[in-house]
Write a protein that holds these residues in place. Structure first.
Motif, PDB file in Angstrom:
ATOM      1  N   VAL A 146      16.611 -36.779 -52.856  1.00  0.00           N
ATOM      2  CA  VAL A 146      17.665 -35.883 -52.383  1.00  0.00           C
ATOM      3  C   VAL A 146      18.734 -36.620 -51.555  1.00  0.00           C
ATOM      4  CG1 VAL A 146      18.172 -33.812 -51.014  1.00  0.00           C
ATOM      5  CG2 VAL A 146      16.113 -33.886 -52.409  1.00  0.00           C
ATOM      6  N   THR A 147      18.296 -37.575 -50.722  1.00  0.00           N
ATOM      7  CA  THR A 147      19.254 -38.202 -49.789  1.00  0.00           C
ATOM      8  C   THR A 147      19.370 -39.723 -49.944  1.00  0.00           C
ATOM      9  OG1 THR A 147      17.707 -38.788 -48.006  1.00  0.00           O
ATOM     10  CG2 THR A 147      18.490 -36.508 -48.056  1.00  0.00           C
ATOM     11  N   PHE A 192      16.995 -28.721 -55.428  1.00  0.00           N
ATOM     12  CA  PHE A 192      16.664 -29.776 -54.475  1.00  0.00           C
ATOM     13  C   PHE A 192      15.464 -29.325 -53.652  1.00  0.00           C
ATOM     14  CE2 PHE A 192      21.086 -30.042 -55.518  1.00  0.00           C
ATOM     15  CZ  PHE A 192      21.330 -31.395 -55.647  1.00  0.00           C
ATOM     16  N   PRO A 207      13.740 -30.967 -50.583  1.00  0.00           N
ATOM     17  CA  PRO A 207      13.606 -32.071 -49.632  1.00  0.00           C
ATOM     18  C   PRO A 207      12.228 -32.085 -48.966  1.00  0.00           C
ATOM     19  CG  PRO A 207      15.429 -30.578 -49.019  1.00  0.00           C
ATOM     20  CD  PRO A 207      14.619 -29.907 -50.080  1.00  0.00           C
ATOM     21  N   ASN A 210      17.259 -41.580 -48.426  1.00  0.00           N
ATOM     22  CA  ASN A 210      16.210 -41.800 -47.420  1.00  0.00           C
ATOM     23  C   ASN A 210      16.002 -43.277 -47.090  1.00  0.00           C
ATOM     24  OD1 ASN A 210      14.325 -40.595 -45.683  1.00  0.00           O
ATOM     25  ND2 ASN A 210      12.663 -40.677 -47.161  1.00  0.00           N
ATOM     26  N   VAL A 221      22.099 -48.062 -53.132  1.00  0.00           N
ATOM     27  CA  VAL A 221      21.092 -47.052 -53.454  1.00  0.00           C
ATOM     28  C   VAL A 221      21.741 -45.675 -53.295  1.00  0.00           C
ATOM     29  CG1 VAL A 221      18.875 -46.069 -52.740  1.00  0.00           C
ATOM     30  CG2 VAL A 221      19.235 -48.546 -52.633  1.00  0.00           C
ATOM     31  N   ASP A 271      12.729 -36.344 -50.100  1.00  0.00           N
ATOM     32  CA  ASP A 271      13.906 -36.894 -49.420  1.00  0.00           C
ATOM     33  C   ASP A 271      14.541 -38.094 -50.133  1.00  0.00           C
ATOM     34  OD1 ASP A 271      13.843 -34.996 -47.499  1.00  0.00           O
ATOM     35  OD2 ASP A 271      13.472 -36.338 -45.806  1.00  0.00           O
ATOM     36  N   HIS A 294      21.405 -36.891 -57.447  1.00  0.00           N
ATOM     37  CA  HIS A 294      22.565 -36.089 -57.860  1.00  0.00           C
ATOM     38  C   HIS A 294      23.871 -36.879 -57.882  1.00  0.00           C
ATOM     39  CE1 HIS A 294      22.723 -35.497 -53.420  1.00  0.00           C
ATOM     40  NE2 HIS A 294      24.019 -35.428 -53.610  1.00  0.00           N
TER      41      HIS A 294
END
Ligand code: SF4
Ligand code: SF4
Ligand code: FES
Lengths: 238, 162
Positions: free
Chosen positions: B70-71, B128, B130, B73, B116, B67, B120
């Motif tokens: 990917v995000t 990806f 997650p 987080n 932050v 995560d 990608h």
């Protein structure tokens, strides 16, 4: 009541004339993704996840607020729709702060489930990361604006089922917020009856019982279903 | 840790692939001609950005792994404070018990990015994966697809955030 005949994904369907496309589809066992729709509440078409294509109509329409019509040809799962739905989901995730790993609803969240189902493995848009409040002033419940998707299910359940009218939407666009009474802390909202129906109705981790920590916020939707059946069918089934 | 949870399969993996860089490998310099990299963590400071550009130019397949990658987080939660300065102010001045000061050491402590971001947002990413963390079974299934040259297809459960 007069019946209307239409096709959904090529399947011939007969629906009642005041039914929505969403209701007719679900009666026929055809699944359309939704977020702001909650059985028993008036629909508002807030989330746009339920968009469908209707042959001859110039634009996509939300199935939850579109009535069936004779001869309608509806498509619910085209390439174009999948593309839009995924983009809508990504925009929802990018708008506020969804940190599933530390969320009370992790594993029990309609938004998270839909992201999985629609194949959203990452978000292409830039995250906004707004600085938002958490209102834990209420004795029993908390409201985390970071997780709110503005579906207004809490507002509608508060107005149309509990009839308290505590919850509302203030502001416009990206500044919209769910508020209690005249935008005061929840604990000071005098109209709130402490019924908790909003908490039951919320699809995400935005509304929760105090004391629930990560992944602990499970909802019991049967409570709402019970009330809706009682109101609509006058049957009190436990 | 989740990677190590793959237990004996790691032995099999080790027979089919060379682990050339990472926390378990001594090499300090990212090598050339790497087939696959699993990159974990959000992009928080200038060193991270530099490493990403290096590994992108030397690697065929880049995977955002977990995560944070990917995000953004949890590390990205600091973005809500509005930038690097308020974050340092909060962490090292306002919350300091003794001797409040912001650490500064040119060339040693890499400066924080203003925001932050996920991997990608800095470099193109092929896949990806997650999960917080992605569990061992999921990593194994994913790596197996890549090793066998099959198209990567993940089930809904395998792309769950959190
Ligand atoms: S509300 Fe749902 S999607 Fe948002 S952080 Fe919580 S679990 Fe994830
Ligand atoms: S608090 Fe929950 S139910 Fe209310 S608008 Fe936000 S997401 Fe929807
Ligand atoms: S379910 Fe129809 S717009 Fe949200």
């Amino acid at each position: 009541m007069a019946a209307k005949t239409l096709t959904i994904n090529g399947q011939l369907i007969s629906a009642e004339e005041d039914q929505t496309v969403l209701a007719a589809a679900r009666d026929a066992g055809i699944e359309i993704p939704t977020l702001c729709h909650l059985e028993g509440l008036p629909d508002v078409g807030a989330c746009r996840l339920c968009l469908v294509e209707i042959v001859g109509w110039p634009r996509l329409v939300p199935a939850c607020v579109t009535k069936v019509a004779e001869g309608m040809e509806v498509y619910t799962d085209t390439e174009r729709l999948r593309k839009y739905r995924r983009a809508i989901l990504e925009l929802i995730f990018a708008e506020r702060n969804h940190v599933c790993s530390v969320c009370v609803s992790n594993g029990n969240c309609e938004l998270q489930n839909l992201a999985m189902k629609l194949g959203m493995d990452h978000v292409r848009f830039e995250y906004r990361h707004p600085n938002l409040d958490v209102d834990v002033s209420h004795r029993l419940f908390g409201m985390d604006h970071n997780r709110c998707i503005l579906c207004t299910r809490c507002v509608r359940v508060c107005w149309y089922v509990e009839c308290a009218g505590t919850k509302n939407v203030a502001g416009r666009g990206v500044n919209s917020r769910i508020i209690t009474d005249m935008n005061q802390p929840w604990a000071e909202a005098e109209t709130c009856t402490n019924c908790g129906k909003c908490v039951q109705g919320c699809p995400t981790g935005a509304l929760f019982y105090k004391g629930a920590t990560v992944a602990e916020m499970e909802r019991d939707r049967s409570k709402l279903e019970f009330i809706v059946t009682a109101r609509e069918k006058k049957q009190w089934l436990v | 840790m989740s990677f190590l949870d793959m237990d004996e399969w790691l032995v099999e993996l080790q027979q089919r692939a060379d682990v050339v860089y990472g926390p378990f490998v001594d090499t300090k310099e990212y090598p050339q001609d790497v087939d696959l990299v699993l990159i974990e963590g959000a992009v928080c400071n200038s060193d991270h950005v530099e490493l990403l550009h290096t590994l992108r130019s030397r690697t065929k397949v880049v995977v955002a792994f977990g995560d944070c990658a990917v995000t953004g987080n949890v590390p990205a939660m600091r973005n809500a404070l509005g930038g690097a300065a308020p974050v340092l102010q909060r962490a090292y001045i306002e919350l300091a018990d003794t001797n409040p000061q912001i650490p500064r050491a040119e060339g040693v402590v890499p400066p924080l990015l203003e925001r932050v971001v996920p991997v990608h947002a800095v470099i193109p990413v092929e896949h990806f994966l997650p999960g917080c963390p992605p569990d061992a079974g999921k990593i194994k299934a994913f790596l197996t697809m890549l090793l066998e040259g099959q198209p990567v297809q993940l089930s809904p459960q395998e792309i769950k955030f959190g």
